[in-house]
Design a protein around this motif. Sequence first.
Motif, short mmCIF file in Angstrom:
data_model
loop_
_atom_site.label_atom_id
_atom_site.label_comp_id
_atom_site.label_asym_id
_atom_site.label_seq_id
_atom_site.Cartn_x
_atom_site.Cartn_y
_atom_site.Cartn_z
N ASP A 10 0.84 -1.19 0.00
CA ASP A 10 0.00 0.00 0.00
C ASP A 10 0.88 1.25 0.00
O ASP A 10 1.74 1.42 0.86
N LYS A 40 -2.79 3.92 11.17
CA LYS A 40 -4.21 4.26 11.07
C LYS A 40 -4.62 5.31 12.09
O LYS A 40 -5.75 5.77 12.10
N LYS A 50 -13.10 -0.97 18.62
CA LYS A 50 -13.51 -1.20 17.24
C LYS A 50 -13.54 -2.69 16.90
O LYS A 50 -14.43 -3.15 16.18
N GLU A 79 -9.90 -6.94 10.54
CA GLU A 79 -11.12 -6.30 10.04
C GLU A 79 -11.25 -4.88 10.58
O GLU A 79 -11.62 -3.96 9.84
N ASP A 82 -9.01 -2.75 8.74
CA ASP A 82 -9.28 -2.77 7.31
C ASP A 82 -8.05 -3.20 6.51
O ASP A 82 -7.60 -2.52 5.59
N CYS A 83 -7.50 -4.35 6.92
CA CYS A 83 -6.34 -4.89 6.23
C CYS A 83 -6.38 -6.42 6.27
O CYS A 83 -7.18 -7.00 7.00
#
Length: 90
Positions: A10, A40, A50, A79, A82-83
């Motif tokens: 990324d 993040k 989260k 999750e 988000d990876c």
Amino acid sequence: MDKLRSWFSDPECHKFAQMIERCHPVSVDITKLEFVRRMKGLTVKELADKAGVSTTAIYCIEKRIVKRSRMDTIQLLAEALDCAVDNIMD
């Protein structure tokens, strides 16, 4: 620092790794999980909320206190971040 760069394809992660290298030219010993969490902009508490896991679990993984973590815990963390799971496992 090359290890950190190779962990992620990324471009955002790559830019973050370059920033760390400029600030800390010596080797930085952090886990992938901690690296992604910091990238993040999340605290341990925020990630725990989260992901629905305890702050203790995250702390123990990041500080390598536990050698193996439950796969469902790792999946929840991935999750929440988000990876992919591979991006947070050493």
